[in-house]
Write a protein that holds these residues in place. Structure first.
Motif, PDB file in Angstrom:
ATOM      1  N   SER A  91      73.600  14.818  38.089  1.00  0.00           N
ATOM      2  CA  SER A  91      72.172  14.766  38.409  1.00  0.00           C
ATOM      3  C   SER A  91      71.375  15.880  37.737  1.00  0.00           C
ATOM      4  O   SER A  91      70.205  15.700  37.413  1.00  0.00           O
ATOM      5  CB  SER A  91      71.968  14.790  39.923  1.00  0.00           C
ATOM      6  OG  SER A  91      72.588  15.915  40.469  1.00  0.00           O
ATOM      7  N   ASP A  92      72.005  17.067  37.508  1.00  0.00           N
ATOM      8  CA  ASP A  92      71.215  18.127  36.844  1.00  0.00           C
ATOM      9  C   ASP A  92      70.900  17.716  35.403  1.00  0.00           C
ATOM     10  O   ASP A  92      69.787  17.918  34.902  1.00  0.00           O
ATOM     11  CB  ASP A  92      71.918  19.492  36.913  1.00  0.00           C
ATOM     12  CG  ASP A  92      73.356  19.466  36.432  1.00  0.00           C
ATOM     13  OD1 ASP A  92      73.904  18.362  36.172  1.00  0.00           O
ATOM     14  OD2 ASP A  92      73.963  20.554  36.308  1.00  0.00           O
ATOM     15  N   LYS A  95      68.186  15.060  35.626  1.00  0.00           N
ATOM     16  CA  LYS A  95      66.869  15.607  36.002  1.00  0.00           C
ATOM     17  C   LYS A  95      66.173  16.263  34.807  1.00  0.00           C
ATOM     18  O   LYS A  95      64.953  16.220  34.684  1.00  0.00           O
ATOM     19  CB  LYS A  95      67.023  16.622  37.138  1.00  0.00           C
ATOM     20  CG  LYS A  95      67.077  15.936  38.503  1.00  0.00           C
ATOM     21  CD  LYS A  95      67.197  16.958  39.623  1.00  0.00           C
ATOM     22  CE  LYS A  95      67.675  16.307  40.909  1.00  0.00           C
ATOM     23  NZ  LYS A  95      68.422  17.233  41.764  1.00  0.00           N
ATOM     24  N   MET A 134      71.772   7.586  42.071  1.00  0.00           N
ATOM     25  CA  MET A 134      71.300   8.829  41.446  1.00  0.00           C
ATOM     26  C   MET A 134      70.039   8.561  40.614  1.00  0.00           C
ATOM     27  O   MET A 134      69.122   9.383  40.579  1.00  0.00           O
ATOM     28  CB  MET A 134      72.404   9.409  40.567  1.00  0.00           C
ATOM     29  CG  MET A 134      72.041  10.751  39.986  1.00  0.00           C
ATOM     30  SD  MET A 134      73.413  11.439  39.047  1.00  0.00           S
ATOM     31  CE  MET A 134      73.485  10.311  37.701  1.00  0.00           C
ATOM     32  N   ASP A 137      67.312   8.581  43.088  1.00  0.00           N
ATOM     33  CA  ASP A 137      67.061   9.922  43.638  1.00  0.00           C
ATOM     34  C   ASP A 137      66.420  10.867  42.622  1.00  0.00           C
ATOM     35  O   ASP A 137      65.663  11.757  42.986  1.00  0.00           O
ATOM     36  CB  ASP A 137      68.381  10.538  44.142  1.00  0.00           C
ATOM     37  CG  ASP A 137      68.975   9.735  45.296  1.00  0.00           C
ATOM     38  OD1 ASP A 137      68.237   8.933  45.893  1.00  0.00           O
ATOM     39  OD2 ASP A 137      70.185   9.899  45.579  1.00  0.00           O
ATOM     40  N   CYS A 138      66.752  10.692  41.341  1.00  0.00           N
ATOM     41  CA  CYS A 138      66.221  11.595  40.307  1.00  0.00           C
ATOM     42  C   CYS A 138      64.856  11.152  39.792  1.00  0.00           C
ATOM     43  O   CYS A 138      64.266  11.812  38.942  1.00  0.00           O
ATOM     44  CB  CYS A 138      67.194  11.700  39.133  1.00  0.00           C
ATOM     45  SG  CYS A 138      68.692  12.605  39.538  1.00  0.00           S
ATOM     46  N   THR A 140      64.019   8.257  38.082  1.00  0.00           N
ATOM     47  CA  THR A 140      63.951   7.537  36.801  1.00  0.00           C
ATOM     48  C   THR A 140      63.151   6.238  36.990  1.00  0.00           C
ATOM     49  O   THR A 140      62.809   5.864  38.116  1.00  0.00           O
ATOM     50  CB  THR A 140      65.360   7.166  36.287  1.00  0.00           C
ATOM     51  OG1 THR A 140      65.918   6.177  37.151  1.00  0.00           O
ATOM     52  CG2 THR A 140      66.279   8.379  36.244  1.00  0.00           C
TER      53      THR A 140
END
Ligand code: C5P
Length: 211
Positions: A91-92, A95, A134, A137-138, A140
């Protein structure tokens, strides 16, 4: 309505411009990846911008956050309006791309599951579902999911809800356009258009998905 996205995986600038010229009236976007950019140079993106279609950079970016950010910034400065990243880098990393995308006012898509048979070895099932979550959550814009496996697209849709699903795999890889179109937001088609004798006529055959 489902958009029609041409995967322009030809190897030269001349072929790319010729096929784009013939097919652009039937398209909603053009996707460029390593085959064309390595063959013709990144400047081909600027040249293709004359057709006034969104250009999607399919570099399946999968690096550390800083490198991802540098790649994404460069992509948007080069005339693209969207970028495709892998999610398995975490996820980093994702992001960092989302941030660069937002700064550029572009769109970012994450490969949740691939369309070829080998994809089932790693990038499928629970892993694909985690990547789709993900992607939500991020922040996109959506995911890439396989037109070759409509039942997987349905499963991934329940996770990503109203974000977009773009699906490659129709035609050369065996996916059925009529079956997949109602499940997705964008259909990505490459070889069956650009390798045909008459790419414009072939692209026009997909007009039904755009209605
Ligand atoms: O020629 P074809 O219609 O099979 O092209 C599919 C395009 O979509 C290619 O550019 C391929 O790299 C890309 N792609 C894919 N499966 C994914 C992600 C991208 O086939 N999961």
């Amino acid at each position: 309505m489902t958009e029609l996205i041409l995967a322009l995986d030809v190897l030269t600038r001349e072929e790319a411009l010729e096929i784009a010229e013939e097919t652009y009236p039937y398209l909603d976007a053009i996707k460029l990846g390593y085959p064309l950019v390595l063959g013709a140079g990144l400047s081909v993106a600027r040249e293709l911008s004359q057709f006034d279609l969104p250009l999607i950079a399919d570099f399946k970016v999968a690096d550390i956050p800083n490198t991802n950010r540098l790649i994404a910034e460069h992509v948007f400065e080069s005339g693209f309006s969207a970028i495709i990243a892998h999610g398995f880098a975490g996820s980093d990393s994702l992001k960092a791309i989302v941030e660069a995308t937002e700064n550029a006012g572009g769109e970012c898509y994450v490969v949740a599951e691939m369309s070829h048979p080998g994809a089932l070895e790693f990038l499928s099932g629970e892993t694909a579902e985690k990547i789709a979550q993900m992607a939500v959550d991020c922040g996109t814009d959506g995911i890439i999911a396989p037109a070759t496996r409509p039942e997987r697209v349905k499963a991934l849709r329940s996770i990503i809800k109203d974000k977009k699903i773009l699906s490659p795999g129709v035609g050369a890889q065996g996916g059925d356009a009529r079956e997949i179109a109602p499940l997705i937001d964008g259909m990505i088609v490459g070889r069956s258009i650009y390798n045909s004798e008459n790419p414009a006529k072939e692209a026009e055959k997909f007009a039904f998905v755009r209605r």
